[in-house]
Scaffold this motif. Structure first.
Motif, short mmCIF file in Angstrom:
data_model
loop_
_atom_site.label_atom_id
_atom_site.label_comp_id
_atom_site.label_asym_id
_atom_site.label_seq_id
_atom_site.Cartn_x
_atom_site.Cartn_y
_atom_site.Cartn_z
N ASP A 186 44.61 41.20 44.60
CA ASP A 186 45.50 40.06 44.85
C ASP A 186 45.34 39.47 46.24
O ASP A 186 46.30 38.96 46.81
CB ASP A 186 46.95 40.47 44.60
N ALA A 187 44.14 39.53 46.78
CA ALA A 187 43.92 38.86 48.06
C ALA A 187 43.85 37.36 47.78
O ALA A 187 43.23 36.92 46.82
CB ALA A 187 42.61 39.33 48.67
N THR A 188 44.50 36.58 48.65
CA THR A 188 44.47 35.14 48.45
C THR A 188 43.05 34.62 48.58
O THR A 188 42.60 33.77 47.82
CB THR A 188 45.37 34.45 49.48
N TYR A 189 42.35 35.14 49.57
CA TYR A 189 40.97 34.73 49.77
C TYR A 189 40.06 35.90 49.46
O TYR A 189 40.21 36.98 50.03
CB TYR A 189 40.75 34.24 51.21
#
Lengths: 244, 425, 384
Positions: free
Chosen positions: A157-160
């Motif tokens: 769930d890392a945004t980037y």
């Protein structure tokens, strides 16, 4: 022939050995940037299509789960407060005297029309926890030697998904960063400056965020004061404090 | 002689009343039918004009490029001065400010916590100015399901469906959350003054209608507006005139390299309406000429009847020594008088009726089975246009006179010798 | 009665031009009524057909958490329906994304659909044929507003199910031309499998479009909207148009009736002696009234005849070639370029009945006067 091969191997090993362990680099960056709690006052300069605006706010964070922000200026925003507890978000606006709960996806919106999203501001997870890293080279930025690191997310769930960071070799401050989509498409560029000694850390007091897909000059995020590991009373992170 | 004949018309009701009534009815029908037809064909155009395009619309250049995104950050500023100059330069048009906005509507529970939320599809119009016709233009009062049009600041109309879903009552408070023109967060409480149903699902869910001044405050757009709409005072779109206005206005800014300079578009240039507009014009010309033709036949009949009825009278007049030419001329003159009177009365009534149908319209929702209120078209409206002044009048007069002329020819066929036989008592 | 018809027929034919003028107006009225309603019905069928062909299929099964009018519900409004339950259903997954054509930023809905589907007319086959990395098809309105052509590449940014950003160039594999704006404006169609990989929402769907063999069974977490539910808005517009149209042709009918009324008044006045003769020859007054009424209503029969001669070939021709309509974009109503009018039997019979009955009534009204006539005066032609 054999000799050359071994030489190359050794040379390669030596070069490799010149690069530090990426995790230790990230850990040192995290040591500068993250803390148990933090109280900061900051100004955002938003370069709009028509004019520039400044928004100042005071933020309290504890870990990655709790964040409390109070806007100090401009006049319109003064007294607006935001509380984030895990995935939930509340906003209090003094003009309406209402506390409004917003669903998590509001976190994806831009903050006050800037090039930052609430996620960008509030995601304070340690880099070392989220990313696998590799040092790929060294460069010089504004006279300071930096390591170039490629980061690839190890959590889902890392945004980037990918980042490229230029990290000061001495102070372990990210001076320049590029944020990528999963496909490798560049999305945002960050440039940090005004690195100052705060307590026992090095901290960049000014960062320019630029959404590269959008026209414009991006947003400057300037920290005017910051306090690490200060004691923040629990009630700050309660809904009651929104109305105070 | 005219005076004499006129007295005759006035005093002898039996020879004047019925043709005048028939002509009047005929002319009224022609005028109203033409007006109605025009109104019907243009109702979709009108709806576009009232809600979106205006007869002409002024936006900033940047806004115009992105207008589907409701980009209020690119809105026009300094609109009060701009409005004044528009009003001065084009006084035959009514200029209004509009702001369209998105955002969220939050409904609090008793403790002030969020009870429910929904996306807002907002429209801000001039509701409070004493001379504003915006509420009427958008047919708001008629579309209200409950309550009334906002009458003071801080009041709003919301979509009926949304209100029902969250059990909102009139007077309840709701909070708007969105962003200002500058991208800052914006909050504002409104009291629900009414709930509305337009019959368009997308609008009914999140409709929020507020006064323009509230929106300007809320969105930090003082002296700003997303769009300036101009409507011809007549209420009727006139493409030629609109083109002139647009050209003249845009001329002022040709030199400007400001991305936010105002730019005007006429209705025909927006929403791909030009094809339909041309179609409406040719279609209504064809249909109206057919109506006029049909009406002429009716009136012609009346004229014939008028001549024939007076067979005996002419016989007597001939017997008394009046010349055939004189009788014929007086008959025609009388027909002209009667035709004129009937056509004038008919045109006046027809125009008044058309005007009424244009201003008030006829609400058809009662005739519809499920009585859902469609946005605009549930009101049947006529369109008053200059040609209505003569469209009934000319055939009314001409047909009457021609009919009389034709039947009057019989006068010349009569022979004095047989007169007394015919008039035999 | 037979006598009345014969006499009426002779009288009318004998009257020549004036009869035909009246008949002409009446015939025109009744052709117009049939034509107008035929157009509306044709439009209705066309729009229904278009709606069904392009968007609704035979109904839609929507995720319970999805509200078509609330884009916020897209994030959670999707789910998985076990494969064995998706028989006769075409899955569509809808996600929000941002498109960046020429430095501009446009919020769009990305709709993933099974490329091999045949339920809706969207040319999804093109998605299979294209060799591009992310082939996409868009409607003509979207193409115009984003300024895109076939073969163009444009950057799209979206998020996967965890919220991680992803971005890539999509290639416009085709632009379709549909009358239905709701599958076009602000939307990009891609293969659902592609969208599953892009978002990691494997096997998920926001809604399913049913084909004609689909039989709705209760599915928890999903709700069904039938064709009629989906077409309700259109039905409202159509009934509206019918009512407002009826005002127009009632006015026209009034003009035609005025013509008949007027003619009746004239002929009764002119034919006093004839009336007197009938009565003196032994007809009851009522029979004479009947004669004149039949004469008046016979206009409508003549009109039917004339109307048929003109109308049948004309209408058949129009129904074949259709009537070209200009673009009505922006009027918010799906209207085809060409409308093929549809004339139902009920419409034709109803119109005939309306015209005949009203013609009979207006013929009867002036004829009533006959019953009050003094036959002697009538014979002398002295009634004014």
């Amino acid at each position: 022939m054999k000799f050359t091969f071994i030489l190359l191997l050794i040379l390669g090993f030596l070069l490799q050995a010149n690069y530090p362990d990426p995790i230790s680099v990230l850990t040192k960056v995290d040591a500068n940037m993250t803390s148990g709690t933090r109280i900061s006052e900051s100004t955002m300069v938003i370069h709009g299509k028509r004019n520039d605006r400044e928004v100042t706010s005071k933020g309290y964070t504890q870990g990655n789960e709790k964040a409390f922000t109070e806007y100090l200026s401009p006049e319109r925003e003064k007294g607006t407060k935001m509380l984030k507890l895990e995935n939930r978000l509340w906003i209090y606006s003094p003009s309406t005297d209402r506390t409004i709960q917003l669903s998590g996806h509001m976190l994806r919106q831009s903050v006050m029309g800037s090039d930052l999203s609430y996620e960008d501001v509030m995601d304070t997870r340690k880099l070392a926890e989220v990313y696998n890293a590799k040092v790929t080279g060294e460069e010089t930025i504004d006279g300071r030697k930096v390591w170039v690191l490629n980061l690839v997310a190890k959590v889902e769930d890392a945004t980037y998904d990918k980042r490229k960071q230029w990290i000061d070799q001495e102070r372990f401050v990210v001076l320049k960063e590029e944020l990528f989509a999963k496909s490798g498409q560049l999305l945002k560029k960050l440039v940090s400056s005004d690195v100052a000694r705060i307590e026992n850390r090095w901290y960049p007091k000014k960062t320019n965020y630029k959404d590269v897909l959008k026209d414009g000059k991006g947003t400057d995020f300037i920290v005017s004061s910051i306090q690490f590991d200060a004691v923040i009373p629990d009630y700050v992170f309660s809904k009651a404090s929104l109305k105070e | 002689m005219i005076k004499f004949l006129f007295k005759g018309i006035l005093r002898d009701k039996s020879r004047s009343l019925s043709p005048i009534i028939v002509i009047t009815i005929g002319v009224v029908l022609t005028v109203m039918l033409s007006g109605l037809l025009k109104g019907m064909l243009t109702d979709m155009i009108d709806q576009n004009a009232w809600f979106e395009t205006g007869h002409v619309k002024v936006m900033s250049r940047e806004y115009a490029k992105n207008k589907d995104q409701l980009p209020n950050d690119l809105a026009l500023l300094g609109v009060d001065t701009l409005m004044q100059s528009l009003q001065k330069e084009f006084p035959f048009m009514n200029w209004v400010k509009r702001i369209r906005f998105g955002g969220l509507i939050d409904v609090p529970d008793a403790q002030g916590n969020s009870k429910g939320q929904g996306p807002a599809s907002g429209m801000a119009i001039d509701l409070f100015s004493p001379h504003s016709v915006e509420a009427r233009r958008l047919n708001i009062a008629k579309s209200l399901v409950t309550g009334s049009v906002p009458s003071k600041k801080g009041e709003s109309i919301i979509g009926n469906e949304f209100a029902e879903k969250l059990h909102l009552k009139l007077g309840d408070e709701i909070t708007y959350i969105g962003s200002t023109m500058n991208g800052e967060m914006s909050f504002k409480n409104f009291r629900v003054s009414g709930t509305i149903r337009f019959g368009v699902a997308a609008m009914d869910k999140g409709a929020v209608i507020i006064d323009i001044t509230d929106a300007q405050e809320m969105l930090d757009m003082s002296d700003g507006a997303g769009e300036l709409l101009g409507f011809f005072n007549s209420g009727i779109y006139n493409d030629k005139k609109a083109q002139l206005v647009t050209e003249e206005f845009n001329e002022h800014y040709v030199q400007s390299d400001d991305n936010f300079a105002p730019i005007m578009f006429r209705l025909k240039e927006q929403n791909n309406l030009s094809g339909y507009l041309d179609f409406v014009n040719s279609m209504s010309t064809i249909l109206v000429s057919i109506f006029v033709f049909a009406m002429s036949i009716v009136l012609w009949n009346t004229g014939l009847l008028g001549g024939l009825r007076r067979y005996y009278e002419f016989g007597i007049r001939l017997a008394l020594g009046e010349s055939k030419g004189h009788i014929y001329r007086s008959l025609i003159l009388e027909a002209i008088l009667i035709g004129t009177i009937g056509s004038i009365i008919g045109s006046v009534i027809g125009l008044a009726g058309t005007w009424y149908m244009q201003v008030h319209g006829l609400d058809l929702s009662g005739f519809l089975k499920n009585a859902t209120s469609m946005m605009m078209p549930s009101i049947l409206r006529s369109q008053l246009s200059p040609e209505l002044i003569y469209i009934g009048f000319i055939p009314g007069l001409l047909a009457m006179v021609l009919g009389n002329m034709l039947s009057g020819i019989g006068i010349y066929k009569r022979e004095t010798a047989t007169l007394f036989k015919e008039l035999e008592v | 009665m037979k006598l009345a018809f014969q006499l009426a027929y002779r009288n009318l034919i004998g009257a020549g031009l004036r009869t035909w003028l009246n008949v002409g107006v009446l015939a025109f009225t009744y052709l117009l009524i049939i034509f107008y309603n035929g157009m509306i019905d044709g439009w209705n069928q066309e729009a229904r057909r278009d709606g069904i062909a392009w968007e609704y299929g035979y109904g839609q099964l929507l995720n319970q958490k999805f509200d078509p009018y609330d884009p916020f519900t897209l994030q959670d409004g999707h789910g998985i329906l076990p494969i064995e339950k998706t028989e006769n259903l075409v899955p569509v997954l809808i996600q929000q994304a941002t498109l960046y054509p020429q430095g501009r930023m446009i919020s769009v809905l990305v709709k993933g659909i099974e490329p091999n589907q045949v339920v809706v007319k969207i040319p999804t086959k093109l998605l299979n044929e294209s060799g591009a990395k992310i082939p996409a098809i868009i409607g003509k309105r979207m193409a115009a507003s984003a300024n895109l052509k076939e073969g163009d590449e444009v950057l799209l940014r979206w998020r996967d199910k965890n919220g991680t950003f992803d971005a890539g160039n999509i290639t416009i594999a085709g632009i379709f031309d549909s009358q239905v704006p709701t599958i076009d404006n602000g939307q990009i169609w891609v293969s659902i499998k592609k969208l599953w990989t892009m978002t990691e929402l494997s096997q998920e769907a926001t809604l399913f479009i049913a084909n004609k063999d689909y039989v709705y069974k209760q599915r928890s977490g999903w709700f069904f909207k039938s064709q009629d539910d989906l077409l309700k808005n259109l039905n409202d517009i159509i009934s509206m148009k019918k009512v407002s149209g009826s005002f127009m042709y009632l006015l026209l009918l009034a003009i035609a009736m005025l013509a008949i009324f007027d003619t009746q008044v004239l002929s009764i006045f002119r034919r006093q002696r004839e009336i007197g003769t009938y009565v003196s020859l032994g007809m009851t007054r009522l029979q004479v009234v009947q004669l004149f009424t039949v004469e008046g209503s016979m206009y409508s029969l003549f009109a039917t005849f004339v109307g048929s001669i003109v109308g049948i070939p004309l209408f058949i021709y129009i129904a074949k070639t259709g009537i070209g309509l200009p673009s009505m974009e922006g009027t918010g109503v799906p209207i085809a370029d060409k409308i093929y009018p549809v004339y139902g039997l009920g419409l034709i019979i109803g119109t005939l009945a309306l015209v005949v009955i009203s013609a009979t009534i207006v013929s009867f009204l002036p004829a009533r006067k006959i019953s009050k006539m003094n036959p002697v005066d009538a014979l002398k032609g002295k009634i004014q």
